[in-house]
Write a protein that holds these residues in place. Sequence first.
Motif, PDB file in Angstrom:
ATOM      1  N   ASN A 179     -16.297 -38.353  -3.692  1.00 55.00           N
ATOM      2  CA  ASN A 179     -16.214 -37.196  -4.573  1.00 55.00           C
ATOM      3  C   ASN A 179     -17.481 -36.355  -4.470  1.00 55.00           C
ATOM      4  O   ASN A 179     -17.955 -35.780  -5.439  1.00 55.00           O
ATOM      5  N   SER A 180     -18.033 -36.270  -3.281  1.00 54.33           N
ATOM      6  CA  SER A 180     -19.281 -35.556  -3.071  1.00 54.33           C
ATOM      7  C   SER A 180     -19.109 -34.064  -3.266  1.00 54.33           C
ATOM      8  O   SER A 180     -18.049 -33.498  -3.025  1.00 54.33           O
ATOM      9  N   ALA A 181     -20.186 -33.421  -3.682  1.00 59.92           N
ATOM     10  CA  ALA A 181     -20.166 -31.967  -3.815  1.00 59.92           C
ATOM     11  C   ALA A 181     -20.335 -31.294  -2.469  1.00 59.92           C
ATOM     12  O   ALA A 181     -19.912 -30.159  -2.286  1.00 59.92           O
ATOM     13  N   ALA A 182     -20.970 -31.932  -1.540  1.00 59.08           N
ATOM     14  CA  ALA A 182     -21.264 -31.269  -0.281  1.00 59.08           C
ATOM     15  C   ALA A 182     -21.543 -32.275   0.808  1.00 59.08           C
ATOM     16  O   ALA A 182     -21.663 -33.467   0.561  1.00 59.08           O
ATOM     17  N   GLY A 183     -21.648 -31.748   2.033  1.00 57.45           N
ATOM     18  CA  GLY A 183     -22.023 -32.588   3.148  1.00 57.45           C
ATOM     19  C   GLY A 183     -23.495 -32.423   3.417  1.00 57.45           C
ATOM     20  O   GLY A 183     -24.335 -33.016   2.778  1.00 57.45           O
ATOM     21  N   THR A 184     -23.853 -31.546   4.372  1.00 54.35           N
ATOM     22  CA  THR A 184     -25.257 -31.321   4.684  1.00 54.35           C
ATOM     23  C   THR A 184     -25.708 -29.922   4.336  1.00 54.35           C
ATOM     24  O   THR A 184     -26.876 -29.591   4.516  1.00 54.35           O
ATOM     25  N   GLU A 185     -24.850 -29.049   3.854  1.00 62.50           N
ATOM     26  CA  GLU A 185     -25.213 -27.686   3.536  1.00 62.50           C
ATOM     27  C   GLU A 185     -24.895 -27.360   2.086  1.00 62.50           C
ATOM     28  O   GLU A 185     -23.883 -27.801   1.543  1.00 62.50           O
ATOM     29  N   LEU A 186     -25.746 -26.539   1.476  1.00 58.65           N
ATOM     30  CA  LEU A 186     -25.480 -26.105   0.107  1.00 58.65           C
ATOM     31  C   LEU A 186     -24.216 -25.244   0.048  1.00 58.65           C
ATOM     32  O   LEU A 186     -23.538 -25.192  -0.966  1.00 58.65           O
ATOM     33  N   SER A 187     -23.881 -24.583   1.139  1.00 63.86           N
ATOM     34  CA  SER A 187     -22.689 -23.735   1.157  1.00 63.86           C
ATOM     35  C   SER A 187     -21.409 -24.548   1.101  1.00 63.86           C
ATOM     36  O   SER A 187     -20.329 -23.994   0.895  1.00 63.86           O
ATOM     37  N   ALA A 188     -21.513 -25.887   1.291  1.00 63.36           N
ATOM     38  CA  ALA A 188     -20.322 -26.732   1.218  1.00 63.36           C
ATOM     39  C   ALA A 188     -19.932 -27.064  -0.220  1.00 63.36           C
ATOM     40  O   ALA A 188     -18.868 -27.615  -0.465  1.00 63.36           O
ATOM     41  N   VAL A 226     -21.559 -17.914  -6.496  1.00 60.82           N
ATOM     42  CA  VAL A 226     -22.954 -17.504  -6.659  1.00 60.82           C
ATOM     43  C   VAL A 226     -23.811 -18.767  -6.665  1.00 60.82           C
ATOM     44  O   VAL A 226     -23.449 -19.757  -7.303  1.00 60.82           O
ATOM     45  N   GLN A 227     -24.927 -18.729  -5.954  1.00 59.41           N
ATOM     46  CA  GLN A 227     -25.879 -19.836  -5.974  1.00 59.41           C
ATOM     47  C   GLN A 227     -27.263 -19.300  -6.318  1.00 59.41           C
ATOM     48  O   GLN A 227     -27.703 -18.294  -5.767  1.00 59.41           O
ATOM     49  N   ILE A 228     -27.903 -19.983  -7.281  1.00 58.94           N
ATOM     50  CA  ILE A 228     -29.273 -19.656  -7.671  1.00 58.94           C
ATOM     51  C   ILE A 228     -30.115 -20.901  -7.441  1.00 58.94           C
ATOM     52  O   ILE A 228     -29.801 -21.968  -7.989  1.00 58.94           O
ATOM     53  N   ALA A 229     -31.158 -20.787  -6.640  1.00 59.17           N
ATOM     54  CA  ALA A 229     -31.992 -21.935  -6.291  1.00 59.17           C
ATOM     55  C   ALA A 229     -33.354 -21.817  -6.964  1.00 59.17           C
ATOM     56  O   ALA A 229     -33.940 -20.727  -7.021  1.00 59.17           O
ATOM     57  N   PHE A 230     -33.834 -22.957  -7.489  1.00 57.42           N
ATOM     58  CA  PHE A 230     -35.153 -23.041  -8.107  1.00 57.42           C
ATOM     59  C   PHE A 230     -35.976 -24.030  -7.282  1.00 57.42           C
ATOM     60  O   PHE A 230     -35.759 -25.243  -7.353  1.00 57.42           O
ATOM     61  N   GLY A 231     -36.899 -23.525  -6.471  1.00 58.80           N
ATOM     62  CA  GLY A 231     -37.692 -24.378  -5.604  1.00 58.80           C
ATOM     63  C   GLY A 231     -38.805 -25.091  -6.363  1.00 58.80           C
ATOM     64  O   GLY A 231     -39.288 -24.601  -7.397  1.00 58.80           O
ATOM     65  N   ASN A 232     -39.203 -26.245  -5.856  1.00 53.88           N
ATOM     66  CA  ASN A 232     -40.305 -26.976  -6.477  1.00 53.88           C
ATOM     67  C   ASN A 232     -41.622 -26.200  -6.416  1.00 53.88           C
ATOM     68  O   ASN A 232     -42.573 -26.513  -7.137  1.00 53.88           O
ATOM     69  N   ARG A 239     -28.036 -16.015  -3.822  1.00 58.12           N
ATOM     70  CA  ARG A 239     -27.132 -15.517  -2.785  1.00 58.12           C
ATOM     71  C   ARG A 239     -25.721 -15.590  -3.328  1.00 58.12           C
ATOM     72  O   ARG A 239     -25.426 -16.367  -4.240  1.00 58.12           O
ATOM     73  N   VAL A 240     -24.821 -14.760  -2.766  1.00 56.17           N
ATOM     74  CA  VAL A 240     -23.443 -14.703  -3.236  1.00 56.17           C
ATOM     75  C   VAL A 240     -22.494 -14.808  -2.049  1.00 56.17           C
ATOM     76  O   VAL A 240     -22.867 -14.561  -0.901  1.00 56.17           O
ATOM     77  N   GLN A 241     -21.282 -15.184  -2.362  1.00 49.42           N
ATOM     78  CA  GLN A 241     -20.176 -15.180  -1.390  1.00 49.42           C
ATOM     79  C   GLN A 241     -19.055 -14.408  -2.070  1.00 49.42           C
ATOM     80  O   GLN A 241     -18.595 -14.776  -3.151  1.00 49.42           O
ATOM     81  N   ASP A 242     -18.619 -13.289  -1.457  1.00 46.27           N
ATOM     82  CA  ASP A 242     -17.703 -12.381  -2.151  1.00 46.27           C
ATOM     83  C   ASP A 242     -16.248 -12.795  -2.092  1.00 46.27           C
ATOM     84  O   ASP A 242     -15.388 -12.152  -2.686  1.00 46.27           O
ATOM     85  N   VAL A 247     -15.223 -18.224   4.230  1.00 47.12           N
ATOM     86  CA  VAL A 247     -16.132 -18.590   3.143  1.00 47.12           C
ATOM     87  C   VAL A 247     -17.541 -18.689   3.707  1.00 47.12           C
ATOM     88  O   VAL A 247     -17.889 -19.650   4.379  1.00 47.12           O
ATOM     89  N   SER A 248     -18.349 -17.655   3.472  1.00 48.93           N
ATOM     90  CA  SER A 248     -19.731 -17.654   3.946  1.00 48.93           C
ATOM     91  C   SER A 248     -20.591 -16.904   2.952  1.00 48.93           C
ATOM     92  O   SER A 248     -20.143 -15.945   2.322  1.00 48.93           O
ATOM     93  N   PHE A 249     -21.834 -17.342   2.831  1.00 52.11           N
ATOM     94  CA  PHE A 249     -22.771 -16.716   1.909  1.00 52.11           C
ATOM     95  C   PHE A 249     -23.601 -15.663   2.624  1.00 52.11           C
ATOM     96  O   PHE A 249     -23.846 -15.748   3.832  1.00 52.11           O
ATOM     97  N   GLU A 250     -24.053 -14.685   1.846  1.00 48.22           N
ATOM     98  CA  GLU A 250     -25.036 -13.756   2.370  1.00 48.22           C
ATOM     99  C   GLU A 250     -26.382 -14.475   2.447  1.00 48.22           C
ATOM    100  O   GLU A 250     -26.525 -15.611   1.999  1.00 48.22           O
ATOM    101  N   ALA A 251     -27.395 -13.807   2.993  1.00 41.87           N
ATOM    102  CA  ALA A 251     -28.720 -14.418   3.097  1.00 41.87           C
ATOM    103  C   ALA A 251     -29.331 -14.593   1.707  1.00 41.87           C
ATOM    104  O   ALA A 251     -29.029 -13.854   0.770  1.00 41.87           O
ATOM    105  N   TRP A 252     -30.198 -15.588   1.593  1.00 47.00           N
ATOM    106  CA  TRP A 252     -30.912 -15.808   0.331  1.00 47.00           C
ATOM    107  C   TRP A 252     -31.830 -14.625   0.045  1.00 47.00           C
ATOM    108  O   TRP A 252     -32.469 -14.071   0.947  1.00 47.00           O
TER     109      TRP A 252
END
Length: 354
Positions: A179-188, A226-232, A239-242, A247-252
């Motif tokens: 039941n994983s949210a993703a594989g190796t990419e945040l876009s998954a 929509v993805q919002i990232a908070f870096g350490n 970034r958004v995917q319209d 299914v692909s995101f625009e650049a961060w």
Amino acid sequence: MAWPKAGTVSVVNGSAIVTGTGTSFFGSAQAGWGFVGPDGRVYEVLAVSSGTLLTITPVYQGATAAGQIYALFPTMSLAHDVVASVQALTGTFQAVADGPGQGKFSTDVVKLGDEDTGLGWPSSNEVALKAGGDWQLRLKEGVASGAAVQAHWLDAAIGKLLTAGAFGWGHDAANGSANSAAGTELSAITVTGLYRYASTHTDAPSTAGVVMHLNRIPSSAAGGMVQIAFGNNGEMWIRVQDGAGPVSFEAWRRMDPDRGSGPNGEYVRFPDGTQICTHTVAPSTTTADSTWDFPAAFTTATGLVVVGGGRTNSDATFVSARPPTTLNVAFNHWNTSGARVAGAVSLIAIGRFE
């Protein structure tokens, strides 16, 4: 109580049947009572069949006679029968007294008329609520389960009780479980939630951190995300995917100002693409143009503006700048007499970095 002896009886030698006239055997006598016959002997009543008929034991010993007086009287057999009945009743309900009577149940407790709904104990040290024949909520060893609880941490069914780690809380975006949210990419990621990510993700915006993923249409990647990232490191990215096409995101894009500095000054970059560079420097020569190499490159010279001013009040001075490139600008420091001077100046360049 008075002994019943209303009416008369007829008896037959050798017979167990006593027939009454004007008697009311039924309701006033019962098996186990004594019967005083016309012959003066005492017999045991075996059965009372009606108001005018009863059976005795032993059979009648006297002479056959009709219209005779008699008497009936109670014996201790009644008390014995009562005690026996009470004992039988107590034995029957002893389990009730020892169990439910003390708040202990060996089976489920259900609602009258709705026997598939109630409270039960599916296993040792477990308590549960049942409705419609299904265990809706089960509690064991501090853990909740059942039809009313999330089946897994990405179960988005409306009305479910959330479990620890629900929708990414405490989970890595590259979990890799069933039941994983993703594989190796945040876009998954396709389920709204808050997930951890590492710099090893192929599409991570910066250093390790946390990403908030939002589906604009619930549980539907095709509806846009929509993805919002908070870096350490304190950086914030979006970034958004319209939802149109693959299914692909625009650049961060950075959401917080990006600041930096170096030997050529300082810069700040804003989320809307604006870049400002500043520097305080003395001209490298008083015979020709000096050059300021920007601390961060601009993407275009179109619309790029560079201005400056002198740093002292001893003489009125001004700074002139030639049209800049994306990497640097030529400038001069002048006094009011039109001569180049060596005093330090402050320079500022405003343009775009994307």
